[in-house]
Design an enzyme around this catalytic site. Structure first.
Site, mmCIF file in Angstrom:
data_model
loop_
_atom_site.group_PDB
_atom_site.id
_atom_site.type_symbol
_atom_site.label_atom_id
_atom_site.label_comp_id
_atom_site.label_asym_id
_atom_site.label_seq_id
_atom_site.Cartn_x
_atom_site.Cartn_y
_atom_site.Cartn_z
ATOM 1 N N CYS A 163 -0.768 2.332 -8.835
ATOM 2 C CA CYS A 163 -1.376 2.229 -7.507
ATOM 3 C C CYS A 163 -2.844 2.660 -7.543
ATOM 4 O O CYS A 163 -3.213 3.545 -8.312
ATOM 5 C CB CYS A 163 -0.605 3.050 -6.493
ATOM 6 S SG CYS A 163 -0.338 4.738 -6.986
ATOM 7 N N GLY A 221 7.735 -12.309 -9.026
ATOM 8 C CA GLY A 221 8.611 -13.473 -8.969
ATOM 9 C C GLY A 221 8.538 -14.322 -10.228
ATOM 10 O O GLY A 221 7.849 -13.970 -11.199
ATOM 11 N N GLY A 264 0.809 -1.229 0.000
ATOM 12 C CA GLY A 264 0.000 0.000 0.000
ATOM 13 C C GLY A 264 0.831 1.263 0.000
ATOM 14 O O GLY A 264 0.438 2.281 0.579
ATOM 15 N N LEU A 265 1.996 1.201 -0.645
ATOM 16 C CA LEU A 265 2.868 2.377 -0.778
ATOM 17 C C LEU A 265 3.198 3.035 0.559
ATOM 18 O O LEU A 265 3.211 4.260 0.675
ATOM 19 C CB LEU A 265 2.259 3.411 -1.731
ATOM 20 C CG LEU A 265 2.028 2.974 -3.170
ATOM 21 C CD1 LEU A 265 1.620 4.168 -4.021
ATOM 22 C CD2 LEU A 265 3.271 2.316 -3.769
ATOM 23 N N ASN A 325 4.802 -3.916 -13.476
ATOM 24 C CA ASN A 325 4.514 -3.936 -12.044
ATOM 25 C C ASN A 325 3.848 -5.303 -11.749
ATOM 26 O O ASN A 325 3.795 -6.159 -12.624
ATOM 27 C CB ASN A 325 3.595 -2.765 -11.681
ATOM 28 C CG ASN A 325 3.848 -2.292 -10.254
ATOM 29 O OD1 ASN A 325 3.998 -3.104 -9.344
ATOM 30 N ND2 ASN A 325 3.890 -0.988 -10.043
ATOM 31 N N THR A 326 3.326 -5.488 -10.579
ATOM 32 C CA THR A 326 2.821 -6.814 -10.199
ATOM 33 C C THR A 326 1.429 -7.106 -10.798
ATOM 34 O O THR A 326 0.668 -6.196 -11.109
ATOM 35 C CB THR A 326 2.734 -6.918 -8.670
ATOM 36 O OG1 THR A 326 1.999 -5.793 -8.199
ATOM 37 C CG2 THR A 326 4.107 -6.931 -8.048
HETATM 38 C C1 LIG Z 1 7.436 -6.292 -1.722
HETATM 39 C C2 LIG Z 1 7.310 -5.521 -3.008
HETATM 40 C C3 LIG Z 1 7.142 -4.140 -2.958
HETATM 41 C C4 LIG Z 1 7.022 -3.410 -4.140
HETATM 42 N N1 LIG Z 1 6.873 -2.052 -4.070
HETATM 43 C C5 LIG Z 1 6.822 -1.331 -5.225
HETATM 44 C C6 LIG Z 1 6.759 0.085 -5.167
HETATM 45 O O1 LIG Z 1 6.799 0.725 -4.102
HETATM 46 N N2 LIG Z 1 6.677 0.747 -6.356
HETATM 47 C C7 LIG Z 1 6.684 0.111 -7.580
HETATM 48 O O2 LIG Z 1 6.629 0.767 -8.628
HETATM 49 N N3 LIG Z 1 6.761 -1.238 -7.640
HETATM 50 C C8 LIG Z 1 6.833 -1.960 -6.509
HETATM 51 N N4 LIG Z 1 6.946 -3.329 -6.574
HETATM 52 C C9 LIG Z 1 6.980 -4.004 -7.904
HETATM 53 C C10 LIG Z 1 8.410 -4.332 -8.355
HETATM 54 O O3 LIG Z 1 9.206 -3.183 -8.477
HETATM 55 C C11 LIG Z 1 8.400 -5.088 -9.688
HETATM 56 O O4 LIG Z 1 7.820 -4.269 -10.665
HETATM 57 C C12 LIG Z 1 7.599 -6.391 -9.627
HETATM 58 O O5 LIG Z 1 7.747 -7.015 -8.381
HETATM 59 C C13 LIG Z 1 8.004 -7.378 -10.733
HETATM 60 O O6 LIG Z 1 9.365 -7.746 -10.635
HETATM 61 P P1 LIG Z 1 9.876 -9.051 -9.828
HETATM 62 O O7 LIG Z 1 9.031 -10.193 -10.283
HETATM 63 O O8 LIG Z 1 11.326 -9.183 -10.179
HETATM 64 O O9 LIG Z 1 9.676 -8.753 -8.378
HETATM 65 C C14 LIG Z 1 7.066 -4.082 -5.398
HETATM 66 C C15 LIG Z 1 7.246 -5.486 -5.432
HETATM 67 C C16 LIG Z 1 7.371 -6.199 -4.265
HETATM 68 C C17 LIG Z 1 7.579 -7.695 -4.347
#
Ligand SMILES: Cc1cc2nc3c(=O)[nH]c(=O)nc-3n(C[C@H](O)[C@H](O)[C@H](O)COP(=O)(O)O)c2cc1C
Length: 305
Positions: free
Chosen positions: A131, A218, A73-74, A193-194
């Site tokens: 977000c 992941g 939640g930022l 992003n996720t």
């Molecule tokens: C615990 C966690 C916190 C994250 N917080 C942010 C964030 O504050 N801002 C953002 O743009 N992306 C955020 N992300 C997304 C990651 O930067 C990334 O885009 C996403 O996890 C995909 O990459 P990955 O599979 O290598 O983790 C977050 C991811 C995780 C797992």
């Protein structure tokens, strides 16, 4: 001979293409004792907002098969705290600092970027437009072409620093949103992003996360993210920072071949904080082995014939 690893991300010059995903590396400082931060192409801060945010109700993290769900939640202390307490840590940084910015309204994004634009420690901004947004009645900016275009246009007016726009994968056609960001004045695109997901505790029949839903990251998301990078690379001309499940150099190379000019490691930092450096070394080894003099030869080199 050492291959050339320098890349240009919309005017942001990096000594190599390996960076970290926002929110997975704190503000950089927290990882100093585990990783030689200065070897990275860039670090990206956790998303900063105008006002302090408490974040979502715990539990906020849950491990899934091949990935993790998070709903943070930022949570952050707001931009004033960042300026007063965090910026000083970047004084002697020998890598580029990208500040990730979020907001609940367009004017919050604009205010934060206007306030931060004059600090020489900062090399670029990444707009986290993925977000949930109150002003737009729970719509996510990055899920709407018009909202994306409008926000990027407004922010573009207040900074000359490179503007990276981070897209949400939770759309049916990612290329439309990427195009809207390009037309709004973005210098580069970050994706992804996720993915929105959830998990349920079958004993209690309750959602595992306090927020009910969360973002999946992941290895589980890598093929999806890779496909999106490839699609966007084929549709627009902006450089792309690719991410989503990168665990090793081979994963990163796939993103580069699909069209990413740089890559970001996210979730893997929690498993092995040195993943970024292993990725960097592995990319270099690959270039040497395949006699590729300059990484630019590899970017978007996918052979579909
Ligand atoms: C615990 C966690 C916190 C994250 N917080 C942010 C964030 O504050 N801002 C953002 O743009 N992306 C955020 N992300 C997304 C990651 O930067 C990334 O885009 C996403 O996890 C995909 O990459 P990955 O599979 O290598 O983790 C977050 C991811 C995780 C797992």
């Amino acid at each position: 001979m050492k291959p050339i690893l320098d890349v240009d991300i919309g005017g942001l010059k990096l000594k190599n293409p390996v960076m970290v995903g926002s929110g997975t590396f704190g503000y950089g400082d927290e990882f100093k004792e585990y990783v030689e931060i200065n070897r990275l192409g860039a670090i990206v801060t956790k998303t900063i907002t105008k006002h302090r945010r408490e974040g979502t109700r715990p539990p906020r993290i849950y491990e899934t098969t091949g990935g993790m769900l998070n709903a943070i939640g930022l949570q952050n202390n707001g931009v004033d705290d960042f300026v007063q307490n965090k910026l000083k840590h970047y004084k002697n940084l020998k890598t580029k600092l990208i500040v990730s910015v979020g907001g609940e309204t367009n004017s919050e994004y604009v205010d934060v970027i206007e306030q931060l634009s004059s600090y020489s420690e900062i090399s670029a901004f990444e707009l986290n437009i993925s977000c949930p947004n109150i002003e737009y009645k729970d719509k996510i900016i990055a899920c709407d072409e018009n909202l994306t275009h409008q926000l990027v246009r407004e922010v573009r007016r207040v900074t000359v620093l490179p503007l990276i726009v981070k897209l949400s994968p939770n759309v049916s056609d990612i290329t439309l949103i990427a195009k809207a960001a390009q037309e709004g004045g973005a210098d580069a695109i970050s994706l992804v992003n996720t993915f929105l997901g959830m998990a349920i505790n079958v004993k209690t029949k309750r959602p595992v996360l306090g927020n009910i839903t969360g973002g999946l990251s992941g290895p589980a998301i890598k093929p999806l993210a890779l496909r999106m990078v490839w699609q966007v690379h084929n549709r627009i001309s902006l450089p792309i920072i690719g991410m989503g499940g990168i665990m090793n150099a081979r994963d990163a190379l796939e993103f580069i071949i699909a069209g990413a000019s740089a890559v970001a490691v996210g979730t893997a930092n929690f498993i092995n904080p040195e993943t970024t450096l292993e990725v960097l070394n592995g990319i270099e080894d690959y270039l040497i082995k395949h006699r590729i003099k300059d990484i630019s030869e590899l970017i978007g080199s996918l052979n579909v014939g």
